[in-house]
Motif scaffolding. Structure first.
Motif, PDB file in Angstrom:
ATOM      1  N   TYR A 170     -35.673  54.933 -54.902  1.00 58.73           N
ATOM      2  CA  TYR A 170     -34.636  56.252 -54.144  1.00 58.73           C
ATOM      3  C   TYR A 170     -33.622  56.288 -55.219  1.00 58.73           C
ATOM      4  O   TYR A 170     -33.196  57.484 -55.390  1.00 58.73           O
ATOM      5  CB  TYR A 170     -34.376  55.709 -52.797  1.00 58.73           C
TER       6      TYR A 170
ATOM      7  N   LEU B 154     -34.438  58.234 -58.232  1.00 57.74           N
ATOM      8  CA  LEU B 154     -34.435  59.688 -57.955  1.00 57.74           C
ATOM      9  C   LEU B 154     -33.137  60.336 -57.696  1.00 57.74           C
ATOM     10  O   LEU B 154     -32.781  61.428 -58.184  1.00 57.74           O
ATOM     11  CB  LEU B 154     -35.159  59.979 -56.592  1.00 57.74           C
TER      12      LEU B 154
ATOM     13  N   MET C 135     -43.069  59.712 -55.773  1.00 61.28           N
ATOM     14  CA  MET C 135     -42.125  60.029 -54.789  1.00 61.28           C
ATOM     15  C   MET C 135     -41.574  61.072 -55.359  1.00 61.28           C
ATOM     16  O   MET C 135     -40.861  61.108 -56.418  1.00 61.28           O
ATOM     17  CB  MET C 135     -41.295  58.666 -54.602  1.00 61.28           C
ATOM     18  N   GLN C 136     -40.915  62.234 -54.306  1.00 58.02           N
ATOM     19  CA  GLN C 136     -40.031  63.243 -54.760  1.00 58.02           C
ATOM     20  C   GLN C 136     -38.958  63.432 -54.057  1.00 58.02           C
ATOM     21  O   GLN C 136     -39.150  62.987 -52.649  1.00 58.02           O
ATOM     22  CB  GLN C 136     -41.115  64.375 -54.785  1.00 58.02           C
ATOM     23  N   ARG C 137     -38.051  63.936 -54.096  1.00 62.65           N
ATOM     24  CA  ARG C 137     -36.699  64.171 -53.560  1.00 62.65           C
ATOM     25  C   ARG C 137     -36.223  65.407 -53.417  1.00 62.65           C
ATOM     26  O   ARG C 137     -36.245  66.108 -54.410  1.00 62.65           O
ATOM     27  CB  ARG C 137     -35.613  63.161 -53.910  1.00 62.65           C
TER      28      ARG C 137
ATOM     29  N   ASP D  90     -30.982  64.407 -47.911  1.00 60.44           N
ATOM     30  CA  ASP D  90     -31.978  64.586 -48.778  1.00 60.44           C
ATOM     31  C   ASP D  90     -33.145  64.367 -47.821  1.00 60.44           C
ATOM     32  O   ASP D  90     -33.217  63.793 -46.818  1.00 60.44           O
ATOM     33  CB  ASP D  90     -31.905  64.128 -49.808  1.00 60.44           C
TER      34      ASP D  90
ATOM     35  N   CYS E  78     -37.425  62.817 -48.642  1.00 62.35           N
ATOM     36  CA  CYS E  78     -38.154  62.255 -49.618  1.00 62.35           C
ATOM     37  C   CYS E  78     -39.620  62.287 -49.114  1.00 62.35           C
ATOM     38  O   CYS E  78     -40.080  61.980 -48.106  1.00 62.35           O
ATOM     39  CB  CYS E  78     -37.605  60.880 -49.797  1.00 62.35           C
TER      40      CYS E  78
END
Lengths: 378, 378, 378, 378
Positions: free
Chosen positions: B240, B243, B279-281, B341, B343
């Motif tokens: 995290y 990102l 993993m994307q944010r 945000d 995720c």
């Protein structure tokens, strides 16, 4: 003076050359020379040695000896006139090629706050290891990185690069490492000064670390096809933490204790095509065993104090000292402290040895793996 | 009922098949069938479609719907009888193969403190993504890893593995992800129960992370020739942070904002031979554009809330919800919050698509890159 | 009709699922189904089998049975209407996907002198193996190749390609091999008809062989980054000579005698991303031992006669016959002649098995490595 | 004699060093020298040249001059005493390292029928190119190869190897090529004499060619993980045929006409880790344009006659002559005949340049790509 001796390398061993000079042969050799040729058996034993014997000698450069000379260069020359104010390490066995060891060049560079060197690029691969000061930065192909002590930064071959110190920083000294002698001897060196002498910063500061410096993670959509790492900066703190964490979990290796190679995150390989680098941690009380391998290695003491025995000579080192291990030289390292760890930064031509299939390694079998030590020369 | 129609797939397009049934042809087709053959032109347009049309349908599995059912399984079956207490996601278009989407299996597994599943190994590659609880662990070939929420852990194909929850932990739920349907359909599935039903822990806990989880560093002397990552655990916090750090430095991509792939540090490639993960944010306020690509993708919301539009249907999601994007389905993601945000964890068969040369991608050109949205069914 | 049975796959083995249906559980299963979920233990033993069991069955297609039907297609349909006049091999276990075995499609195509099929391209990888006739040619991305019996030619995925027979040739029949079922099931199939229906020949005829078909030699200045071989044609004569030469020098392997894989000369790998191919020679009198492996294999008899025993069934074959070996099926091959050799062309999905880490192999240990043979079904 | 000049390399160019000696600086330099250091700016312009300037000079060795001297060595020394009877090419600019050009060694070896050299192995990579005679053979790790004129054979680094001429053969002369100077300068040279002075032949004669010498085919079950080609022999006839076939199909390149690299069939790369080789064919009347590149190249005329212009000097050559092109030297080749082709065998350190990222190439832009020619020295 008599005739030259052509039979200086004779060996009385089956499969080796053992031809004595005769008048007839000497005449023959002289005829051959006129045709730009010679007889192999006159040099075979010389050019096909049983094992490597390095032209470099082990040297310890004490930082307390060098520091004042490095600083003094600031008074003696300007960056404009000198290009860069660098005192380089000149191995007594390699003076002809300005090498610290083998085919590796290294120097100590000093820069005052507000100074910057002009941008250039070359076929040589280069690195910096920060020794002291505050506010140092490097720009590589428009990527700017901020640097502190024990940070390791790449300026790979073919990239435009320049170094500087911020106006609000403090005088910085760092170690440069390059493969200049190798590239020269391979007759492949090109050099260009940047047309503007300065390059623009085209990316956010330290973006290389943000993109590529996360363990086990690769940023989406970033293609990278160069032979060098897109991660240009390897900061000290996480490197040291990684070594400590690993050392807590498992025993180190008998020669190097806990050692990690800096790698290119794109492919897990060495950071540059010709130069590899590592950081190792010798736990308190560690006294390593001796081994030897091909390749030339230059160490800087990043933390602590101890000694290394290299081809039977003992070198006592402390923080910021630099020493070299020539190819195929026996070497063993020891931490002098029973309570503090010691860390050694190292760079080498290991990628060259590996790619060309020339890497060999041998552990010392005798004497419990420890070298007998000769007294230090007077 | 009359004869079967052999000309159901006719297309009146040059280069395509357009043969109408005639009595003579039908008789011919029936003769062919007796020889275990058939006429290509009767199926050519069916088996060579203009573009992919997935058998899977987009589905959103709401955790608030599933959680109680998952927990209830604890009362209904024992681990000994059930093997593992898992409720799997059963895509309505793929019920025949027990897949969540495409050829990917996924389930929610629950385990009470002090429980452990028996050790086994199989040809399928597997992963876990921890959803809730405390004290979960996984053992892979003798390497034990401790796990917390949003940690991602591998149990690669061919490795002995088992899962458990420490006696002093709290009930854990995690998502399993496997390529079981793919391996089955490729007719390559083997399964073994560990002869002792348990494996010994042969290494320090979390040694995989200590060895391989340092950015830009490779431990000396570790050879690794498997097709999967030696880094078995990818913890949430550094992921995290990476990102967030990257998002601060540069704009994300229009479809996925800031996305990082989990990678094998040895070669920079996907974590396993058949399954990739990321993993994307989505930054506060992010509303992505639509694109589509081949491959099947299963998402879990690791943080935040938002929605995705998949082939024109809108799915509103919040933390722990799971949804899928079938191959070649248009999809766009949006964060519902202007201050927090969001995720998304994702795993997919992207390595299969890439290795077999079958990956294709297309951005939606119309309507500013945004899909028209159909009302949700029901 | 009663309730469906959810406990059909129970196994009374430690580590496997063994849960009997109860009214409470059945009610639970029905609740799960409404959420597009299900309980893993109801299907675990089904979807995690102990070893592969192929849906395909061993089949022998006798050319003497098929040939007239193939030729008859010429009278029944035009190339314009049919696209291509092909009779495909329809494995009784795979009728739903039009496969000859596993995920491989194959068909016999016929073309008269002066005919040509329209140019197209697709995500599927394709190959042809010439069976009879004179004057056949294939054009791949502008490279034209002339073809004779037993020549092997590639039309890799993404390349524009078309087939034809010269006006002065003789009716040609060849075997097509494609991965259409695989690409379809992976939901990655795209298809395009060439805008002009014909492509121009942009290079000298057979230039692919001139550039890339010399052993141990690579043409200067040719870059090649595709995943498939730039050598599109592998002619029969040098292939057969290579097998004979190798067989003279060394003993073959107990299962396959002398076998050579067709390879991409750029990297030594398989000819295409998803399909591999080989030619093997069984010396006079050879009777191989049995083994089995994952992957689907389709053979054509290029020369001679003999038999294969596949999962205990004996198939006697002669020149031009085609037969298949499904995944994990025991198989052994024998040459029927004591004086003539026999050659088997084969294509398979071996690259898929290898890249995805799913290849396994096992030799038959019992009975001297020979299978007991069941009588052929009546 | 006065003080040494430290400012010999000054350049009045921005970004370059331009520091004049002063008494204060000279004193400083002398202090630095006592610490095994020096000031970079005194040598920077020397060690960072604008472009490479080879220490080697272009040389043509005429076979008609050398042949009698080579043959005479037979009368002068025995194989037992000399190890090998070789006259080596001694570049006037590289006498210190016994190199023909750059870091490449080459010599002409002669052997009478029934003679054999003792077996040995070394870190250097080696090759032979047969010039004349009959019955020559080489044994590499137990693999024996028979050799004729223009055959090219490898004896890679680390392999036991020996050369001989069959008792019923005719006196043979061949060219040896090695990277001895490179391995020496990289301080990585090891040498061993075979304990028995001879090795047993453990495989059928020429099995390397049978296994690996078939175009586009790989023998089943052969694993190969060495950095060198398993194909040890590249015979002349198929090489020449391949060049002619390719030349008929397409125009050559303006510098080299039709050139093919000898490659490792396992991976398509260079034949050995440090040495590459090629054969090129200049069609009748061909007159190439000039270019230059890094790396050192040694040519032998395998067929025909012509000339090369190297750094402005013209060298007229005929069959069996040898000449060298140093790194970054302009060179252009021409065939002297309008009816016969000419062929040039060449070996080089191109793999080193490529792997280390040091290869650069430039075409001559001026004068239509043709160099002005200086008269040959007296």
């Amino acid at each position: 003076m008599g005739n030259p001796a052509y039979d200086a390398y004779r060996e009385n061993v089956a499969g080796r050359s053992d031809v004595a000079d005769t008048p007839e042969l000497v005449a023959y050799y002289q005829q051959l020379a006129q045709l730009d040729t010679a007889a192999l058996w006159t040099v075979a034993n010389k050019i096909e040695p049983w094992e490597p014997k390095s032209a470099s000698v082990p040297v310890l450069w004490r930082y307390r000896d060098l520091r004042e000379h490095v600083l003094r260069s600031v008074d003696l020359v300007t960056p404009e006139k000198a290009g860069r104010r660098v005192i380089y390490l000149d191995n007594p066995g390699r003076r002809d090629v300005s090498a610290a060891v083998g085919w590796l060049y290294s120097g100590l560079q000093v820069m005052h706050p507000g100074e910057a060197a002009s941008a250039h690029r070359h076929s040589s691969s280069a690195l910096r290891f920060i020794m002291e000061g505050r506010g140092a930065y490097t720009i590589v192909d428009g990527h700017k990185m901020t640097l502190g002590a024990n940070d390791f930064v790449l300026t790979p071959n073919g990239t435009w690069h320049e170094h500087g110190v911020e106006a609000d920083g403090r005088t910085c000294i760092w170690q440069d490492g390059l493969d200049i002698p190798l590239v020269n001897t391979l007759e492949a060196g090109f050099y260009e000064v940047h047309p503007d002498l300065r390059q623009a910063v085209g990316h956010p500061v330290d973006d290389s670390v943000a993109l590529w410096g996360a363990a086990g993670l690769r940023p989406q959509g970033q293609r990278w096809t160069h032979r060098y790492s897109p991660l240009f900066k390897y900061p000290w703190e996480p490197t040291y933490e990684a070594l400590c964490r690993l050392a807590r979990l498992q025993e180190g290796n008998p020669f190097d204790d806990t050692l990690m190679h800096y790698v290119n995150p794109v492919d897990g390989g060495h950071v540059m095509a010709t130069i590899g680098a590592s950081m190792q941690r010798l736990r308190p009380g560690f006294a390593g065993k001796a081994h030897r391998h091909t390749g030339s290695f230059l160490y800087q003491v990043a933390k602590g104090r101890g000694h290394s025995i290299i081809d039977g000579r003992r070198f006592d080192w402390q923080e910021r000292d630099i020493f070299c291990v020539p190819s195929w030289a026996w070497h063993e390292h020891a931490n002098a402290s029973d309570s503090e760890d010691a860390c050694l930064f190292c760079f080498s031509d290991l990628p060259v040895m590996e790619k060309l299939g020339l890497y060999h390694e041998q552990a010392l079998a005798d004497n419990g793996g420890r070298q007998p030590v000769a007294p230090l020369p007077g």
